[in-house]
Structure formats: structure tokens, C-alpha cells
Scaffold this active site. Structure first.
Site, PDB file in Angstrom:
ATOM      1  N   ALA A 191      28.628  57.002  44.997  1.00 19.96           N
ATOM      2  CA  ALA A 191      28.052  58.182  44.470  1.00 19.96           C
ATOM      3  C   ALA A 191      27.460  58.211  43.157  1.00 19.96           C
ATOM      4  CB  ALA A 191      29.172  59.288  44.467  1.00 19.96           C
ATOM      5  N   ASN A 373      27.812  59.615  35.059  1.00 20.42           N
ATOM      6  CA  ASN A 373      27.346  60.003  36.262  1.00 20.42           C
ATOM      7  C   ASN A 373      26.848  61.590  36.225  1.00 20.42           C
ATOM      8  OD1 ASN A 373      29.898  60.910  36.259  1.00 20.42           O
ATOM      9  ND2 ASN A 373      29.854  61.465  38.216  1.00 20.42           N
ATOM     10  N   CYS A 375      27.954  64.287  36.875  1.00 16.29           N
ATOM     11  CA  CYS A 375      28.734  65.402  36.618  1.00 16.29           C
ATOM     12  C   CYS A 375      29.701  65.019  35.502  1.00 16.29           C
ATOM     13  CB  CYS A 375      29.931  65.740  37.751  1.00 16.29           C
ATOM     14  SG  CYS A 375      29.047  66.494  39.332  1.00 16.29           S
ATOM     15  N   GLU A 377      32.189  62.726  34.812  1.00 15.57           N
ATOM     16  CA  GLU A 377      33.438  62.199  34.818  1.00 15.57           C
ATOM     17  C   GLU A 377      33.738  60.932  34.890  1.00 15.57           C
ATOM     18  OE1 GLU A 377      32.622  62.475  39.414  1.00 15.57           O
ATOM     19  OE2 GLU A 377      31.938  63.305  37.666  1.00 15.57           O
TER      20      GLU A 377
END
Length: 551
Positions: A191, A373, A375, A377
């Protein structure tokens, strides 16, 4: 009574304990006194079934009809009403699933979960018809990821069954690309990606091409635009002037918009600019215009020096990344106040503490982290990727207490699964393939924290909640590290293990990182639980996922 016919026509063994449990749940739901009532009703139901179905096998609906009759006959009107309403609701759910094209749902998913799976995850033929069930999707993932065990001399069938049970029980789910692509020709399972952006037109558009390939495969990308020369700076080759990083971010944003139109997953980016870049004010205020950089989260990369300048209320230098020379000064407190104001207005920018991230980076000797990334995190090195998975904490509660043994087994299986994904993965770029396998970073996290608190009868905003969360996360981290060490001893440490932080305390380590807490936006819908570590902010709300409205 030995057999019962399921709704899908299968004949299975009859289990009276399931009737007792169902009645018990309804009694508890209406807050009636239980005592031996559930077992008493269950015995009467079995007797009635044996009398009525001497020469034939009853169906599930037949059993439920008799449960209603027996409840009413025993004067349990309140319980009977709740049971009837429950049956009606389950019927509506089954009918809704049929309308969505899912005739068979062995996983007993919510309607919202089915809607998301139908829209984005279940495999379809060229005409757009669904060609797999939700259970088929889980089997596809389990088989593809478990097949890696063959490379290391493991029992593939046993691992496949373990992975299937864990995911079918909604105890753990991997990130979206694994759900979509495992066992398919595309095979891209990660992802999170970070791509470098260097200060030349060729490199900028090379990064744009790489971003497009990652987005096409279902991944999200993070960038640091801090190396790009500022607006108005000289361009030697043309004797013109540079347009600056924010203008180039618009191109990345528009490309993301175009790619996501035909994709299964909305494209997502993180854009980071250092606080000492001359264009930092333009960057901080860029998203106050509606519709501008909609496909980006943005964050200011702050350093120890900047934060100290904020504390001391003094000015700091703005550095041209091309010349490494100061181009001016800004009052640090004014910049920090502007960041806070813009974040309050639009949600952006965030803060990324670059020096602190690199201090804590287990493989600092390999390179410097400049971005995360989308978001935020997972901080990653240039070209690095990370695959994520989350444990559903709401499924780790038994009799109003945390089931620590179940949690331990799920952590162990989760680390095993995510490590296998690294080898099962087909990476979109050779540079990503190399550094990902050199470092083997994984991110095992959680979802359903708020629902777990509800089941434990702990208020989310209490001291007890904080202490419980700390205890749970410490347990998950310790068990994750133990499993990664074990895998390192069996399969070999990640290639950059030597000189890493792990080398001081362990003889082997399979993964450079093991844990992170992701937002789990979509997979928490599939698992029918609360997102990540977020509170349950409303009892009822509407949410849009790629144009699909969920209630």
C-alpha cells in the site's frame, strides 16, 4: 436430531448448542433474567423438531420458526419479539446482498462490507460480472501468500488454512492492494511507497511516471519536494526562472485525478516540504483554495533547529536547495502559527519531525528518510515500500476480558503473513523491489480499538482506556519482535541487518520495522468495526467510498 439443511442447501451436523447460544444472546439483548431459560427453551425446541421432522431434515428457517413458537408458548413475549425482529433484519441483509450480486456469503459480512467488496475487491470478468464470493477472495489471498512458505521449507497447506481462518474470522486483514491483487496477474500487494523527486525536469517527470505505475497497481505514494529549487530561481539550461515545488505538485495532483477515474482505489499522495525551503509559505497556504491539491495530504518537514527557533521566538534561515545558501529569514513562531491556522481551516498541513524520525530509524546507516506514505504512519526511504495489516481488536475480547492468548496467536500469524507478502509481491519498479527486500519492513497494526473498549465497558476518554491501550500495544510490539526474530533465525535476517539498531540486542531480525498504526479506512468497514485507534464519532453516519454511499 442429527442433521440440518443450511440456506445454501448444504446438509450439516445439527448442533443444539447453537440454538441455546442464539436464545441466550436475545435474552441478554432485552435485559431479561436468564438463569436456565435459554437451555430450557432449547430443549423444548429440539423435542418439537424431533416430533415434527421424524422422517425428514429440517431447514434453518424451520428451526427458527419453532424457536418463535416455543418462546411465545413460554410467555417470553419480549424475547420472542426481539428474536422475530432479529430474523427480519437478517432476512433484509441477505436480500440486500443478493441485490449486490453476492448470493453466497460464508463470512457473514455486513451489507456495507459487501458493497465495498463488490465495488472494489471481488474479481470480475470482462463484462464486469462478479466471479468470486467473499470467502473466495479470502481463499485467493491465503493461498497466494501461504505459497511463499514452500521457499523456506514450510507446510504450505497448514499455513494457508491458518491464514484463511484468521482473515475469514475478520481477526486480521491486510492492506487494500493485497485484498485486490493477491493471486492475480497484477500481484502488487503493498500500500505504501515513497518516491524521490530530484531537481531536474527529467527527474521530476520520471517520478511522475513512477507514481502513475504505483497508483495503477493500487499503491499510494509519498514525496519530498524539498530538493526542488524555489519559485523565481534561475534555470541555467534555458536562462529562465523556476516555477517552484507547489506548481509541480499540481501536475502530480492532476495525474492522480486522471488515473483514479479508472482505478479500483482512489489515488493518494503525501507531499512534504522542509520548513527551511524558501517557498514554505506558499506550500503551507496552498490548500486554502478549494479543489487545489485534492489528491494530496501535505506536511511541513520540521527540524530540531526550526522547533528550537519557535521556542526561542527567533528568526531562522531559508535555504535554497540548489545553492545551499540562505535566501532570507522568517520568524519561526509566525510560520508555526500559520501552520496551525491552516490546519484548523482545511486539515492541512501536518507536521513531520524529520530529525526525530531519522534518530529512531532502525537502519539509519542505509539512508535518510525525507518522506512518509500518504497517511503519514510509515516513514520510508526513497523507493522503499511497506505492506500493512491490522488486527481487529474487537475480536480479541472474550467474556468482557481481553483474550491475550488469541491476540498472541493473531500477532504471530500476522507477522508471518506480512513477511510472506514481501516475497509474494510483484513490485512496479526494480528499485522498489531491491530496497524493499533489503530492509523487509512490515507494519502490523490494529483496528477496532474503540469497539474493544465498548466491549470491555471502558470509556474511550478515560485513564483506564489509555492504560489498557498501552498494555495492548506493548504486548503486540513485544510479540511482533519475537516472531520477527524467530523468522530471522529460520529464514535469515533482512540484508541490511548489520549495523542496524536491532543488531545491538538480537542475533537475527527478519524485518527492519514490524509495527505501525494505520487509519484502516476501508478494511475496518469490511471487518465491521471502528477505524484504527479512532473513537466511534457517531452512532449513525453516511460515508462515501469511491462513489459508493455507505450508511
Amino acid at each position: 436430531m442429527e442433521k440440518i439443511r443450511k440456506r445454501d442447501g448444504r446438509i450439516v451436523a445439527f448442533d443444539s448448542a447453537k440454538i441455546t447460544l442464539a436464545i441466550q444472546k436475545v435474552i441478554l439483548a432485552v435485559r431479561e433474567k436468564n438463569g436456565d431459560l435459554a437451555r430450557k427453551i432449547s430443549r423444548q425446541v429440539v423435542e418439537a423438531l424431533e416430533d415434527k421432522f421424524k422422517d425428514r431434515i429440517p431447514g434453518v428457517e424451520d428451526v427458527q420458526d419453532i424457536v418463535e413458537e416455543i418462546l411465545i408458548r413460554n410467555g417470553c413475549a419480549k424475547v420472542a419479539k426481539a428474536y422475530i425482529l432479529y430474523r427480519q433484519k437478517r432476512t433484509e441483509v441477505r436480500e440486500a446482498k443478493k441485490l449486490l450480486g453476492v448470493e453466497k456469503d460464508e463470512l457473514k459480512l455486513s451489507v456495507n462490507a459487501i458493497r465495498v467488496l463488490e465495488r472494489r475487491y471481488l474479481l470480475k470478468d470482462e463484462e464486469g460480472n462478479i466471479i468470486e464470493t467473499p470467502a473466495g477472495m479470502v481463499k485467493r489471498m491465503a493461498k497466494a501468500v501461504a505459497s511463499v512458505d514452500k521457499k523456506y521449507g514450510g507446510d504450505v497447506k497448514k499455513t494457508e488454512e491458518k491464514f484463511y481462518r484468521m482473515m475469514a474470522g475478520l481477526e486480521f486483514l491486510p492492506n487494500t492492494p493485497t485484498l485486490m491483487n493477491a493471486g492475480t496477474d497484477l500481484g502488487q500487494l503493498s500500500a505504501c511507497f515513497v518516491l524521490p523527486v530530484e531537481d531536474s525536469l527529467k527527474d521530476i517527470f520520471g517520478a511522475l511516471t513512477n507514481m502513475s505505475l504505483v497508483h495503477q497497481s493500487g499503491g499510494g505514494t509519498g514525496f519530498s519536494f524539498s530538493k526542488l529549487r524555489p519559485r523565481g530561481d534561475v534555470v541555467k539550461s534555458t536562462k529562465g526562472v523556476a516555477s517552484g515545488p507547489v506548481s509541480f505538485m499540481r501536475i502530480f495532483d492532476q495525474a492522480t485525478e486522471v488515473i483514479k477515474q479508472g482505478g479500483k482505489r482512489r489515488g493518494a499522495n503525501m507531499g512534504i516540504l522542509r520548513a527551511d525551503h524558501p517557498d514554505i509559505i506558499e506550500f503551507i497556504t496552498s490548500k486554502q483554495k478549494e479543489g487545489f491539491l485534492d489528491n494530496f495530504n501535505i506536511s511541513v518537514g520540521v527540524t530540531d533547529e526550526f522547533m528550537k527557533a519557535v521556542e526561542d521566538d527567533r528568526e531562522y534561515d531559508l535555504i535554497n536547495p540548489r545553492t545551499r545558501k540562505a535566501m532570507g529569514k522568517l520568524r519561526a513562531k509566525d510560520v508555526f502559527d500559520l501552520i496551525v491556522t491552516m490546519a484548523w481551516r482545511s486539515g492541512d498541513p501536518g507536521l513531520v519531525f524529520l530529525d526525530e524520525i531519522n534518530r529512531k530509524h532502525p537502519i539509519a546507516h542505509v539512508g535518510t528518510i525525507e518522506s512518509t506514505n500518504p497517511c503519514g504512519e510509515v516513514p520510508l526511504l526513497p523507493y522503499e515500500s511497506c505492506n500493512l495489516g491490522s488486527i481487529n481488536l474487537s475480536r480479541m475480547v472474550k467474556d468482557s476480558e481481553i483474550d491475550w492468548e488469541k491476540l498472541r496467536k493473531t500477532v504471530i500469524a500476522g507477522v508471518h503473513f506480512l513477511d510472506n507478502v514481501i516475497d509474494a509481491n510483484r513490485y512496479p519498479l526494480k528499485e522498489i523491489d531491491k530496497i524493499t527486500k533489503d530492509n523487509r519492513k512490515i507494519g502490523l497494526g490494529v483496528m477496532g480499538l474503540a469497539e474493544m473498549f465498548a466491549k470491555l465497558k471502558i470509556p474511550y476518554d478515560s485513564k483506564d482506556a489509555i492504560e489498557t491501550a498501552e498494555k495492548v500495544m506493548e504486548f503486540i510490539r513485544d510479540e511482533s519482535v519475537k516472531k520477527s526474530v524467530e523468522l530471522g533465525e529460520k529464514r535469515g535476517s533482512f540484508p541490511n541487518f548489520k549495523s542496524s539498531m536491532w543488531e545491538k540486542d538480537y542475533k537475527a531480525m527478519r524485518n527492519a520495522t514490524v509495527n505501525t498504526v494505520a487509519p484502516t479506512g476501508t478494511i475496518s468497514i469490511i471487518a465491521n468495526t471502528s477505524s484504527g485507534i479512532e473513537p466511534i464519532f457517531a452512532l449513525s453516519f453516511v460515508r462515501n467510498v469511491m462513489g459508493t454511499q455507505l450508511l
